[in-house]
Design an enzyme around this catalytic site. Structure first.
Site, mmCIF file in Angstrom:
data_model
loop_
_atom_site.group_PDB
_atom_site.id
_atom_site.type_symbol
_atom_site.label_atom_id
_atom_site.label_comp_id
_atom_site.label_asym_id
_atom_site.label_seq_id
_atom_site.Cartn_x
_atom_site.Cartn_y
_atom_site.Cartn_z
ATOM 1 N N ASP A 1 0.836 -1.216 0.000
ATOM 2 C CA ASP A 1 0.000 0.000 0.000
ATOM 3 C C ASP A 1 0.868 1.263 0.000
ATOM 4 O O ASP A 1 0.587 2.216 -0.715
ATOM 5 C CB ASP A 1 -1.001 0.003 1.170
ATOM 6 C CG ASP A 1 -0.359 -0.206 2.530
ATOM 7 O OD1 ASP A 1 0.806 -0.650 2.586
ATOM 8 O OD2 ASP A 1 -1.017 0.087 3.545
ATOM 9 N N ASP B 1 -8.078 -0.211 5.408
ATOM 10 C CA ASP B 1 -9.020 -0.674 6.439
ATOM 11 C C ASP B 1 -10.384 -0.011 6.277
ATOM 12 O O ASP B 1 -11.416 -0.671 6.208
ATOM 13 C CB ASP B 1 -8.487 -0.351 7.845
ATOM 14 C CG ASP B 1 -7.147 -1.003 8.113
ATOM 15 O OD1 ASP B 1 -6.650 -1.718 7.224
ATOM 16 O OD2 ASP B 1 -6.596 -0.789 9.209
ATOM 17 N N GLU C 1 -8.601 8.756 12.047
ATOM 18 C CA GLU C 1 -7.668 7.868 12.745
ATOM 19 C C GLU C 1 -6.242 8.440 12.718
ATOM 20 O O GLU C 1 -5.515 8.382 13.710
ATOM 21 C CB GLU C 1 -7.721 6.451 12.134
ATOM 22 C CG GLU C 1 -6.917 5.445 12.933
ATOM 23 C CD GLU C 1 -7.462 4.023 12.898
ATOM 24 O OE1 GLU C 1 -8.660 3.824 12.558
ATOM 25 O OE2 GLU C 1 -6.697 3.105 13.225
#
Ligand code: ADP
Ligand code: MG
Length: 391
Positions: free
Chosen positions: A37, A178, A166
């Site tokens: 990622d 996520d 987050e």
């Protein structure tokens, strides 16, 4: 009792009326594309059938009252207390409340209405096991505020605002996968996400297979330091490869053939790290064709190759993960097995013929316990829908 009924009952007991709405948002597991990622690669996660459920109603009060059933705690905050991360009585928000408060903060920054709510929530996503319980909490609150606020944001936008919450409010440096998987999940499909462009599509996962997640129960401490070292190694590889390939921006831009030609010019450790990434990005790309064709066997082979690469080249596995994967790969009905997530402990993900999943889970637990003395947690799951309003 299903969590939906339980959360409804608990809400009623706590607040004295029936909740106006219920929403759910799932956890996730990544099947292919590990440690790519942050190299602009492709990931292939699925939302799982474990989720956070939230029962909620609007309120005329100027503050929110949230009950975290799993912690048996309550928190109250308002737009005025959001910047200081405190409750109405000015005490600090408990850690769990930073997630919903962070979602409120990122929605306020987005300048959409974020009305006060009364809510109770609970989850069957295990916490801290790498199945993204945190993203499932964030995405459940996103749906709740979307419902009460009367606006609609695209699922990817909700994911990005959850990630922002987050990263910037809770202070955890996670990527987009996520929240993306929790927001965008589709039943019986894997999600193929291009981490550079954020374009995504779904690919089918046959109904005849189960996704089995096996938690080694091991958690290594050094994870963050090792993770940062892997990221630096990738950046260093790009810097060195740019001498011959001036147009590359990340390892995503390096084809495997080009890499093979240039690899001997790289220091040994950098070469291994970069090789994992370059080959893993190719694997996650290659995975589309067998999945479209319903060829689970060949997709499973790519998962097995991924594990070997994470173990030998990227060196983020550990003895317990290797044991769990070796046992799984020797069992009937297993198409593929590998460690999932950052590594150094945590879970493995296995693709298993559905009718053999129960036997597989029993044999895996028994074999793992007899080799390590540890009792694993095993979850038989399937690809499910992303965050949604249930009623
Ligand atoms: P994970 O890999 O499960 O996302 P994290 O450390 O990122 O692990 O997030 C776990 C945190 O998310 C918990 O410590 C808690 O603060 C919050 N959280 C997760 N599930 C719940 C829940 N059911 N109720 C309240 N807070 C939760
Ligand atoms: Mg998390």
């Amino acid at each position: 009792m299903h969590l939906i009924d339980r959360i409804t009952t608990l809400y009623r007991e706590e607040f004295g009326h029936t909740p106006a709405h219920i929403a759910r948002a799932p956890g996730r597991v990544n099947l292919l594309g590990e440690h790519v990622d942050y190299n602009d690669g492709f990931v292939l996660p699925a939302a799982i059938d474990r989720a956070t459920y939230i029962a909620f109603s609007p309120t005329n009060a100027s503050h929110c009252t949230l009950r975290a059933v799993d912690f048996n705690q309550q928190a109250r905050f308002s737009p005025l207390t959001i910047p200081s991360k405190t409750q109405l009585d000015l005490s600090p928000l408990p850690e769990w409340a930073l997630y919903p408060a962070g979602v409120m903060w990122s929605l306020m920054e987005e300048r959409v209405p974020v009305p006060s709510m009364i809510a109770a929530f609970a989850s069957d996503v295990p916490r801290g096991s790498g199945l993204s319980s945190s993203a499932s909490v964030e995405m459940a609150f996103m749906i709740a505020w979307q419902t009460l606020g009367g606006w609609i944001l695209a699922s990817m936008k909700r994911a990005l605002l959850g990630q922002k919450a987050e990263n910037k409010y809770v202070g955890v440096n996670c990527g987009i996968m996520d929240q993306f998987a929790s927001a965008c999940g589709v039943e019986n499909r894997l999600l193929l996400l291009d981490c550079r462009s954020l374009e995504w599509k779904t690919v089918p996962l046959p109904d005849s297979v189960s996704i089995v997640i096996a938690d080694t129960t091991v958690r290594r401490k050094l994870t963050t330091g090792e993770y940062n070292k892997r990221r630096s190694a990738c950046e260093e590889a790009v810097r060195l490869l740019q001498q011959d390939l001036p147009n590359i921006r990340s390892l995503r831009d390096v084809a495997v053939d080009d890499f093979n030609c240039l690899a001997k010019g790289l220091p040994g450790e950098i070469e291994k790290r970069a090789r994992h990434v370059v080959e893993e990005i190719r694997r996650s790309h290659q995975a589309q064709a067998p999945l479209e064709a319903g060829d689970v066997q060949n997709f499973g082979k790519l998962m097995n190759e991924c594990h070997a690469s994470l173990r030998d080249l990227y060196e983020v596995s550990c003895p317990e993960l290797n044991t769990m994967v070796s046992i799984a790969q020797s069992l009937d009905g297993c198409y593929g097995a590998r460690l999932t997530g950052a590594g150094f402990g945590g879970c493995t993900v296995n693709l298993v013929a559905k009718e053999q999943a129960d036997g597989f889970a029993r044999a895996l637990a028994k074999g793992y316990e007899s080799e390590t003395g540890l009792r694993p947690e095993i979850y038989i799951t399937r690809a499910s829908n992303g965050a949604e309003l249930i009623r």
